[in-house]
Design a protein around this motif. Sequence first.
Motif, mmCIF file in Angstrom:
data_model
loop_
_atom_site.group_PDB
_atom_site.id
_atom_site.type_symbol
_atom_site.label_atom_id
_atom_site.label_comp_id
_atom_site.label_asym_id
_atom_site.label_seq_id
_atom_site.Cartn_x
_atom_site.Cartn_y
_atom_site.Cartn_z
ATOM 1 N N UNK A 62 18.777 0.612 33.841
ATOM 2 C CA UNK A 62 19.555 1.024 32.685
ATOM 3 C C UNK A 62 21.040 0.925 33.018
ATOM 4 N N UNK A 63 21.761 0.129 32.215
ATOM 5 C CA UNK A 63 23.191 -0.056 32.412
ATOM 6 C C UNK A 63 23.953 1.096 31.767
ATOM 7 N N UNK A 64 24.865 1.703 32.524
ATOM 8 C CA UNK A 64 25.642 2.825 32.018
ATOM 9 C C UNK A 64 27.112 2.656 32.381
ATOM 10 N N UNK A 68 32.278 5.014 28.647
ATOM 11 C CA UNK A 68 31.765 4.931 27.265
ATOM 12 C C UNK A 68 30.489 5.766 27.156
ATOM 13 N N UNK A 69 30.611 7.089 27.285
ATOM 14 C CA UNK A 69 29.428 7.955 27.326
ATOM 15 C C UNK A 69 28.619 7.966 26.031
ATOM 16 N N UNK A 70 29.217 7.579 24.935
ATOM 17 C CA UNK A 70 28.519 7.608 23.650
ATOM 18 C C UNK A 70 27.837 6.285 23.304
ATOM 19 N N UNK A 149 19.456 3.389 37.619
ATOM 20 C CA UNK A 149 20.671 3.331 36.803
ATOM 21 C C UNK A 149 21.679 2.420 37.486
ATOM 22 N N UNK A 150 22.429 1.693 36.674
ATOM 23 C CA UNK A 150 23.475 0.796 37.171
ATOM 24 C C UNK A 150 24.807 1.268 36.605
ATOM 25 N N UNK A 151 25.690 1.722 37.473
ATOM 26 C CA UNK A 151 27.011 2.211 37.084
ATOM 27 C C UNK A 151 27.951 1.015 36.935
ATOM 28 N N UNK A 152 28.288 0.682 35.687
ATOM 29 C CA UNK A 152 29.111 -0.501 35.432
ATOM 30 C C UNK A 152 30.573 -0.315 35.839
ATOM 31 N N UNK A 153 30.971 0.909 36.179
ATOM 32 C CA UNK A 153 32.356 1.137 36.589
ATOM 33 C C UNK A 153 32.587 0.820 38.055
ATOM 34 N N UNK A 154 31.519 0.669 38.836
ATOM 35 C CA UNK A 154 31.668 0.391 40.263
ATOM 36 C C UNK A 154 32.189 -1.030 40.481
#
Length: 214
Positions: A62-64, A68-70, A149-154
């Motif tokens: 799951x890309x997060x 953009x939490x919403x 989970x995949x943190x797209x901010x990294x």
Amino acid sequence: MASINKSKVLKVEPLNHNDAKWATLVKITYSDPEGVQRDWEASERLTRPKGSAIDGVGVVAILQDPAKPNDSPRILLQKQWRPPVNATVIEVPAGLIDPKESPEVCAVRELKEETGYVGQVVGDDFGVSPIMFNDPGFCNTNLRMIHVTVDLSLPENQNPQPTLEENEFIETFSVTLKDLWDECRKFESEGYAIDARVGTLAEGVECAKRWKLH
């Protein structure tokens, strides 16, 4: 990368038992509940590492984006042509487990190799699924689904680059998780095959929406 849709089956022929590298056919003799002896034809994998309970893993990634939490969460999917069905299949990242490798390590490794993304396994008891059998009436192949989970901010996820093997031709993309059922319908109408893991996940999401399981 050349489009995987150009792949095609050239020939299908019987496989000699001694030439099989990844799977083989067996005849199972068993006794039913009434004591009647019966036979069953099945396939067995030849690649499961000694001591391992599973053949491999599937990855629900799951890309997060924390900024953009919403935003609706997106699931990472792949298009990969598969010779047995002579079609391009919509799949989740997946792969065979290495000797003495844990399912969690296998999932993170396969995700990085196939998509370039660096993920983290969900920390609670939802992280690793029970052992699932793909088609128990035909074969003993099994796996665990690993939820990541995949943190797209990294920084490592800003420009992900897969490291595919020379015989792998995989296209990675994402769709919103809540729309997965509709997306599967769309892909089927376009001639794609739907991997059962993707289809079952989509069905589960749709059931949760329709029967308000929250």
